[in-house]
Design a protein around this motif. Structure first.
Motif, PDB file in Angstrom:
ATOM      1  N   UNK A 183       0.807  -1.224   0.000  1.00  0.00           N
ATOM      2  CA  UNK A 183       0.000   0.000   0.000  1.00  0.00           C
ATOM      3  C   UNK A 183       0.838   1.273   0.000  1.00  0.00           C
ATOM      4  N   UNK A 184       2.155   1.138   0.044  1.00  0.00           N
ATOM      5  CA  UNK A 184       3.041   2.298   0.123  1.00  0.00           C
ATOM      6  C   UNK A 184       2.745   3.298  -0.992  1.00  0.00           C
ATOM      7  N   UNK A 185       2.600   4.550  -0.608  1.00  0.00           N
ATOM      8  CA  UNK A 185       2.349   5.605  -1.582  1.00  0.00           C
ATOM      9  C   UNK A 185       0.891   5.797  -1.943  1.00  0.00           C
ATOM     10  N   UNK A 186       0.030   4.866  -1.491  1.00  0.00           N
ATOM     11  CA  UNK A 186      -1.397   4.972  -1.833  1.00  0.00           C
ATOM     12  C   UNK A 186      -2.256   5.367  -0.636  1.00  0.00           C
ATOM     13  N   UNK A 187      -1.726   5.214   0.559  1.00  0.00           N
ATOM     14  CA  UNK A 187      -2.547   5.394   1.758  1.00  0.00           C
ATOM     15  C   UNK A 187      -2.208   6.653   2.536  1.00  0.00           C
ATOM     16  N   UNK A 188      -1.681   7.667   1.876  1.00  0.00           N
ATOM     17  CA  UNK A 188      -1.318   8.899   2.567  1.00  0.00           C
ATOM     18  C   UNK A 188      -2.463   9.912   2.533  1.00  0.00           C
ATOM     19  N   UNK A 189      -2.595  10.667   3.608  1.00  0.00           N
ATOM     20  CA  UNK A 189      -3.544  11.770   3.632  1.00  0.00           C
ATOM     21  C   UNK A 189      -4.991  11.328   3.659  1.00  0.00           C
ATOM     22  N   UNK A 190      -5.840  12.204   3.188  1.00  0.00           N
ATOM     23  CA  UNK A 190      -7.280  11.963   3.189  1.00  0.00           C
ATOM     24  C   UNK A 190      -7.735  11.501   1.819  1.00  0.00           C
ATOM     25  N   UNK A 191      -8.783  10.714   1.826  1.00  0.00           N
ATOM     26  CA  UNK A 191      -9.380  10.299   0.568  1.00  0.00           C
ATOM     27  C   UNK A 191     -10.298  11.382   0.019  1.00  0.00           C
ATOM     28  N   UNK A 192     -10.760  11.206  -1.181  1.00  0.00           N
ATOM     29  CA  UNK A 192     -11.684  12.160  -1.785  1.00  0.00           C
ATOM     30  C   UNK A 192     -12.651  11.387  -2.655  1.00  0.00           C
ATOM     31  N   UNK A 204      -7.824   3.364   8.682  1.00  0.00           N
ATOM     32  CA  UNK A 204      -9.166   3.077   9.197  1.00  0.00           C
ATOM     33  C   UNK A 204      -9.228   1.721   9.883  1.00  0.00           C
ATOM     34  N   UNK A 205      -8.118   1.294  10.426  1.00  0.00           N
ATOM     35  CA  UNK A 205      -8.087   0.005  11.105  1.00  0.00           C
ATOM     36  C   UNK A 205      -9.075  -0.006  12.274  1.00  0.00           C
ATOM     37  N   UNK A 206     -10.003  -0.963  12.247  1.00  0.00           N
ATOM     38  CA  UNK A 206     -10.982  -1.100  13.309  1.00  0.00           C
ATOM     39  C   UNK A 206     -12.036  -0.008  13.344  1.00  0.00           C
ATOM     40  N   UNK A 207     -12.109   0.834  12.319  1.00  0.00           N
ATOM     41  CA  UNK A 207     -13.056   1.950  12.319  1.00  0.00           C
ATOM     42  C   UNK A 207     -14.497   1.467  12.257  1.00  0.00           C
ATOM     43  N   UNK A 208     -15.376   2.187  12.930  1.00  0.00           N
ATOM     44  CA  UNK A 208     -16.807   1.888  12.874  1.00  0.00           C
ATOM     45  C   UNK A 208     -17.418   2.675  11.728  1.00  0.00           C
ATOM     46  N   UNK A 209     -17.595   2.005  10.608  1.00  0.00           N
ATOM     47  CA  UNK A 209     -18.163   2.620   9.412  1.00  0.00           C
ATOM     48  C   UNK A 209     -19.473   1.943   9.032  1.00  0.00           C
ATOM     49  N   UNK A 210     -20.124   1.357  10.017  1.00  0.00           N
ATOM     50  CA  UNK A 210     -21.395   0.679   9.768  1.00  0.00           C
ATOM     51  C   UNK A 210     -22.402   1.674   9.202  1.00  0.00           C
ATOM     52  N   UNK A 211     -22.969   1.321   8.063  1.00  0.00           N
ATOM     53  CA  UNK A 211     -23.982   2.165   7.432  1.00  0.00           C
ATOM     54  C   UNK A 211     -23.445   3.432   6.798  1.00  0.00           C
ATOM     55  N   UNK A 212     -22.130   3.604   6.729  1.00  0.00           N
ATOM     56  CA  UNK A 212     -21.547   4.838   6.204  1.00  0.00           C
ATOM     57  C   UNK A 212     -21.796   4.988   4.707  1.00  0.00           C
ATOM     58  N   UNK A 213     -21.949   6.242   4.292  1.00  0.00           N
ATOM     59  CA  UNK A 213     -22.111   6.552   2.873  1.00  0.00           C
ATOM     60  C   UNK A 213     -20.728   6.759   2.274  1.00  0.00           C
ATOM     61  N   UNK A 214     -20.228   5.752   1.617  1.00  0.00           N
ATOM     62  CA  UNK A 214     -18.894   5.796   1.016  1.00  0.00           C
ATOM     63  C   UNK A 214     -18.988   5.577  -0.495  1.00  0.00           C
ATOM     64  N   UNK A 215     -20.071   6.013  -1.067  1.00  0.00           N
ATOM     65  CA  UNK A 215     -20.245   5.870  -2.507  1.00  0.00           C
ATOM     66  C   UNK A 215     -19.134   6.615  -3.244  1.00  0.00           C
ATOM     67  N   UNK A 216     -18.519   5.898  -4.202  1.00  0.00           N
ATOM     68  CA  UNK A 216     -17.466   6.444  -5.056  1.00  0.00           C
ATOM     69  C   UNK A 216     -16.271   6.975  -4.255  1.00  0.00           C
ATOM     70  N   UNK A 217     -16.088   6.489  -3.056  1.00  0.00           N
ATOM     71  CA  UNK A 217     -14.968   6.934  -2.231  1.00  0.00           C
ATOM     72  C   UNK A 217     -13.649   6.426  -2.786  1.00  0.00           C
ATOM     73  N   UNK A 218     -12.619   7.275  -2.701  1.00  0.00           N
ATOM     74  CA  UNK A 218     -11.271   6.876  -3.080  1.00  0.00           C
ATOM     75  C   UNK A 218     -10.614   6.259  -1.848  1.00  0.00           C
ATOM     76  N   UNK A 219     -10.629   4.939  -1.783  1.00  0.00           N
ATOM     77  CA  UNK A 219     -10.054   4.220  -0.646  1.00  0.00           C
ATOM     78  C   UNK A 219      -8.876   3.355  -1.098  1.00  0.00           C
ATOM     79  N   UNK A 220      -8.216   3.804  -2.138  1.00  0.00           N
ATOM     80  CA  UNK A 220      -7.042   3.070  -2.608  1.00  0.00           C
ATOM     81  C   UNK A 220      -5.986   3.017  -1.507  1.00  0.00           C
ATOM     82  N   UNK A 221      -5.508   1.820  -1.233  1.00  0.00           N
ATOM     83  CA  UNK A 221      -4.456   1.671  -0.241  1.00  0.00           C
ATOM     84  C   UNK A 221      -4.899   1.895   1.188  1.00  0.00           C
ATOM     85  N   UNK A 222      -6.191   1.940   1.431  1.00  0.00           N
ATOM     86  CA  UNK A 222      -6.674   2.183   2.791  1.00  0.00           C
ATOM     87  C   UNK A 222      -6.412   0.982   3.690  1.00  0.00           C
TER      88      UNK A 222
END
Length: 286
Positions: A183-192, A204-222
């Motif tokens: 994931x090096x180089x892909x997981x820096x900063x905030x997504x968009x 986002x290790x262990x994050x509570x994202x139950x029911x979250x609206x993550x449509x079209x989220x850039x989560x590369x390398x998360x």
């Protein structure tokens, strides 16, 4: 989404303890007896550990296998023992089943829980061995695979005494290094979001994202290790190279999501989610 698949790594790089895929016909229904079920959206009944599910037949097959979801046993449809069931039944206990040999019951059920974790580790190590960026860890990963494989062949008494937590911690440290390299180089900063708007940070290790609206989220390398994504809307999300080990994807919407190159994604996670024909999957799940 596509049916179960065994990662090629387990077969291409190692002989392995047999196929890391459940073969229920060679198992004594261990997943239907050993664990406890709590009545919930995943299980229609309460069942204490060690008590056979009422749907388990005398030949160790499920009597309602074709209608599990309709009857409220969704949890059964997404469970994966990674082949631990047949290993315990046919190898560790040499084909002696717990009904004909009740003296093995307590030991066998405990060993099954240990064996499942060992087989799951073999699956993850096997995948780590296929990550190009983790080539520098190859010797350490191969050694971890060999040691884990050796443990799967131990006697019931040795498996009962195994310090599984210590072994898991050693293996997990290697898996985390492999993940970080991938994931090096892909997981820096905030997504968009593609099209505007911010998404959660990528650690986002262990994050509570139950029911979250993550449509079209850039989560590369998360880093989504152990994240709670129950019912999350990930339609159209970019999850390439995201680490999904242990992420809870029950009911998550994955329509159109790009999971190519995602790390440590297993079939049972996909079975628990809601994908469609536009969902792009890693080669092992295609």
């Amino acid at each position: 989404m596509p049916g179960p698949a065994t990662p090629p790594s387990a077969q291409e790089h190692h002989s392995g303890p047999g196929d890391l895929r459940a073969d229920c016909g060679r198992c004594f229904g261990l997943c239907c007896v050993a664990p406890a079920f709590a009545k919930s959206a995943d299980f229609a009944i309460d069942k204490p550990a060690g008590r056979p599910c009422p749907n388990l037949e005398l030949d160790f097959r499920c009597g309602v296998h074709t209608t599990l979801r309709e009857r409220g046993f969704t949890g059964c449809t997404v469970f994966d023992c990674f082949g631990a069931g047949q290993q315990v039944s046919q190898v560790t206990y040499g084909g002696r089943d717990w009904r004909a040999h009740p003296e093995t019951t307590a030991s066998m059920f405990g060993v099954f829980a240990t064996m499942r974790q060992l087989h799951e580790l073999l699956w993850y190590i096997g995948e780590a061995l296929t990550i190009p960026a983790a080539h520098g860890l190859r010797d350490d990963l191969a050694a971890a695979y060999a040691e884990t494989e050796r443990l799967t062949g131990e006697t019931p008494d040795a498996l009962a005494e195994l310090d599984l937590r210590e072994h898991r911690e050693k293996v997990n440290a290697l898996l985390l290094k492999a993940s970080e390299l991938a994931r090096a180089g892909l997981a820096k900063g905030q997504g968009r979001r593609r099209g505007g708007g911010r998404t959660p940070g990528k650690q986002l290790r262990g994050a509570d994202l139950a029911g979250a609206d993550l449509r079209r989220a850039d989560l590369r390398g998360a880093n989504l290790r152990g994240a709670f994504l129950i019912g999350a809307d990930l339609r159209g999300a970019d999850l390439r190279a995201a680490d999904l080990i242990g992420a809870d994807l029950r009911g998550a919407k994955l329509g159109g999501a790009d999971l190519t190159g995602s790390i440590f994604l297993i079939q049972s996670q996909l079975d628990a989610a809601q994908g469609d024909q536009a969902t792009r999957l890693p080669p092992a799940q295609v």
